[in-house]
Design a protein around this motif. Structure first.
Motif, short mmCIF file in Angstrom:
data_model
loop_
_atom_site.label_atom_id
_atom_site.label_comp_id
_atom_site.label_asym_id
_atom_site.label_seq_id
_atom_site.Cartn_x
_atom_site.Cartn_y
_atom_site.Cartn_z
N MET A 442 -0.23 9.12 -34.32
CA MET A 442 -1.61 9.19 -33.72
C MET A 442 -1.62 7.56 -32.89
O MET A 442 -2.24 7.47 -31.42
CB MET A 442 -3.19 9.23 -34.22
N LEU A 443 -1.57 6.83 -34.06
CA LEU A 443 -1.41 5.74 -33.29
C LEU A 443 -0.09 5.04 -32.65
O LEU A 443 -0.15 3.95 -31.58
CB LEU A 443 -1.44 4.51 -34.40
N LYS A 444 0.85 5.91 -32.78
CA LYS A 444 1.69 5.62 -31.42
C LYS A 444 1.34 6.17 -30.17
O LYS A 444 1.85 5.46 -29.50
CB LYS A 444 2.82 6.18 -32.13
N ILE A 445 0.71 7.46 -30.06
CA ILE A 445 -0.31 7.65 -29.18
C ILE A 445 -1.27 6.56 -28.51
O ILE A 445 -0.27 6.33 -27.20
CB ILE A 445 -0.59 8.84 -29.23
N ILE A 446 -1.60 6.31 -29.24
CA ILE A 446 -3.40 5.67 -28.45
C ILE A 446 -1.99 3.97 -27.70
O ILE A 446 -2.21 3.23 -26.73
CB ILE A 446 -3.72 5.04 -29.78
N ASP A 447 -0.87 3.54 -28.97
CA ASP A 447 -0.41 2.20 -28.22
C ASP A 447 0.61 2.73 -27.39
O ASP A 447 0.84 1.56 -26.17
CB ASP A 447 0.82 1.36 -29.44
#
Length: 447
Positions: A442-447
C-alpha cells in the motif's frame, strides 16, 4: 484439635507414645500426608510407630520418593512384610520407581506366589492394562450355586482388592460372564451362578493402553474392569482407584505439554527439577521467536515511517495466539476424554470455523476501531488492513488448532505435543508477514 496439633508439630521424643496412639487411629491417607511433610530424618521414626496393618495401608499412600527413603531406612524384615502385603499393582508401581538392585533384593524377599505375580505384571510393557492390573479378584466357576458362591467369597476372598464384581470362568480361566455382589445377595441360594450372570462382559486385553482402559471404565461407569490375555483368559482386573490416578496423570501431562513444560512437574518440585523441565522448552521458544522476529527485520524502515505499526502488531499477534490456544485446548481435551475422535474432524472444523468467523469479525472490528483512533488522519487506511489481517489470522488459528491435534491423533501421536507457545509463535510469523507485506504494498501504491 489435639490430633491436628500433634500431627502438625515436629516429632518430640517425649510425645512418642501419644503420637503413636494418634497415628494408629487416623485414616491411612492422613498419616501418609503427615509423614510426607516431616523432615526426612524423622519420617522413619514416625513410620516405625505404626502397627503392622496401619503401616501397610499408610505405605501405599506415600509418594514414591518417600517410599524409597523408608525402604532404605527400615530393616529388611519390616520392608519384606510391607511389600509382601501390598496389592500387586501398587507393588509394581513401587518397583518401577526403585533402583534395579533394590527391586531384585525385594523380589527375593517375597513369597514364591507373590514373586510370580509381580514378575508377571512387570513383564507387560509400561503404559498397558497388563501393567496396571491387579491379580486380586473374585473368580467363580459356572457350576456353583449362588449360596456356594457367597460362601466362597466370605471364606476365601476376603483379601481381594474388590468383591463388588465376581467373574465366572471355566477351569482354564476363560472368561464367560460377570455378576455383581448385589445380584448374588438378592438371588435365591439354590440358583446356579451361570444362570443369572451377565454374558455382556466389558473387558480389555493386556496390550490395551492404560488411557484407553480408563476411558472404557469411565464410559460404562465401572468400578472394576477385567483384563484378559490373547486366549481370552482372565488374568486380572483394573480397579477404579487406579483409573483415577491414570486420568489425573494424563490430564496433568496434557496441560503441562500445552503450556510447554516437559514431563510431569509437581507443584512443590525442587528448583533444579523445575529448571530442567521448563528451560528446554523456553530455549526452544527463543529460536522460534527469532524466526518470527526475522520476518519483521526486512520491514524495519516501514515501521520507522509508520510508527503506529509497533502498537498494532503486538495486539494482532496476541489475539490470534489466544484464539489458537483456546481451540487447541478444547480439541486436545475432547480427544483426551474420548468426546471426539479423528472421525469427527470435519464436524469439529465446521463448528470451529463458524464460531471462529464470529470471533474473527469481532476482534477485527475492535482492532480496526483502535487503529483508527491511534493512527494519524493520513494513515487511517492502515486500520482496515489491520482488521482484515486479524480476521484472516484468527481463521488460520482456528484451522491449525483443530487440524493439527486431529492429525497427530490419527498418526497415533500425543496431540498435546502441539504446545501453545509453538502455535503462538507460528501465528505471529504468519500475521506479521501478511500485515507488513500488505502495508508495504500500500505504501508503494500511495507513493
Amino acid at each position: 484439635m489435639l490430633v491436628q496439633g500433634v500431627c502438625n508439630s515436629v516429632i518430640n521424643i517425649t510425645d512418642l507414645n501419644q503420637l503413636k496412639w494418634y497415628l494408629n487411629n487416623l485414616q491411612p491417607f492422613d498419616v501418609g500426608e503427615y509423614i510426607t511433610n516431616l523432615p526426612e530424618k524423622q519420617r522413619a521414626i514416625a513410620f516405625r510407630l505404626l502397627n503392622k496393618n496401619q503401616a501397610i495401608d499408610v505405605f501405599e499412600h506415600l509418594p514414591h520418593k518417600v517410599q524409597g527413603e523408608l525402604i532404605n531406612s527400615l530393616h529388611d524384615v519390616q520392608v519384606a512384610q510391607i511389600v509382601e502385603e501390598m496389592s500387586p499393582d501398587e507393588r509394581v508401581i513401587l518397583f518401577d520407581e526403585l533402583p534395579a538392585k533394590v527391586v531384585k533384593r525385594l523380589l527375593r524377599e517375597l513369597s514364591p506366589e507373590q514373586r510370580q505375580v509381580t514378575a508377571t505384571i512387570l513383564g507387560y510393557p509400561e503404559g498397558t492394562a497388563g501393567r496396571l492390573m491387579t491379580t486380586e479378584y473374585v473368580r467363580l466357576q459356572q457350576g456353583l450355586t449362588v449360596g456356594e458362591a457367597l460362601s466362597k467369597i466370605r471364606y476365601q476372598d476376603e483379601d481381594k482388592e474388590t468383591i463388588y464384581y465376581a467373574y465366572v470362568t471355566d477351569e482354564n480361566r476363560k472368561l464367560f460372564s460377570v455378576i455383581s455382589l448385589r445380584q448374588l445377595l438378592f438371588t435365591f441360594p439354590d440358583v446356579f451362578v451361570g444362570n443369572v450372570a451377565s454374558n455382556r462382559v466389558i473387558k480389555v486385553s493386556t496390550e490395551t493402553s492404560q488411557e484407553e482402559a480408563a476411558q472404557v471404565m469411565k464410559r460404562y461407569d465401572l468400578i472394576a474392569l477385567p483384563v484378559v490375555d490373547r486366549e481370552d483368559r482372565l488374568v486380572g482386573i483394573i480397579t477404579i482407584d487406579d483409573v483415577f490416578d491414570i486420568l489425573e496423570e494424563e490430564a496433568t501431562e496434557d496441560i503441562q505439554k500445552l503450556a510447554g513444560i516437559s514431563g510431569d512437574e509437581a507443584a512443590l518440585a525442587s528448583p533444579q527439577v523445575t529448571i530442567r523441565k521448563r528451560l528446554p522448552w523456553l530455549l526452544c521458544n527463543i529460536f522460534l521467536y527469532i524466526t518470527a522476529a526475522s520476518v519483521i527485520a526486512p520491514f524495519q524502515k516501514i515501521i520507522t515511517v509508520v510508527p503506529v505499526l509497533a502498537i498494532i502488531m503486538p495486539i494482532l499477534a496476541n489475539s490470534s495466539g489466544n484464539v489458537a490456544f483456546q481451540v487447541l485446548s478444547v480439541t486436545v481435551r475432547g480427544l483426551g476424554v474420548g468426546e471426539i475422535t479423528p472421525k469427527d474432524t470435519m464436524k469439529l472444523l465446521r463448528k470451529e470455523l463458524l464460531a471462529g468467523l464470529g470471533i474473527a469479525c469481532g476482534l477485527g472490528l475492535a482492532l480496526t476501531t483502535l487503529s483508527m483512533i491511534w493512527s494519524p488522519p493520513d494513515d487511517r487506511w492502515i486500520s482496515f488492513i489491520a482488521g482484515s489481517v486479524m480476521i484472516v489470522n484468527v481463521l488460520i488459528a482456528v484451522i491449525l488448532g483443530t487440524l493439527l491435534p486431529m492429525g497427530f491423533k490419527r498418526l497415533k501421536l500425543d496431540p498435546a505435543l502441539i504446545s501453545g507457545p509453538l502455535m503462538t509463535t507460528t501465528l505471529d510469523a504468519i500475521g506479521f508477514l501478511t500485515f507488513l507485506s500488505m502495508i508495504s504494498v500500500m505504501l508503494k501504491i500511495i507513493d
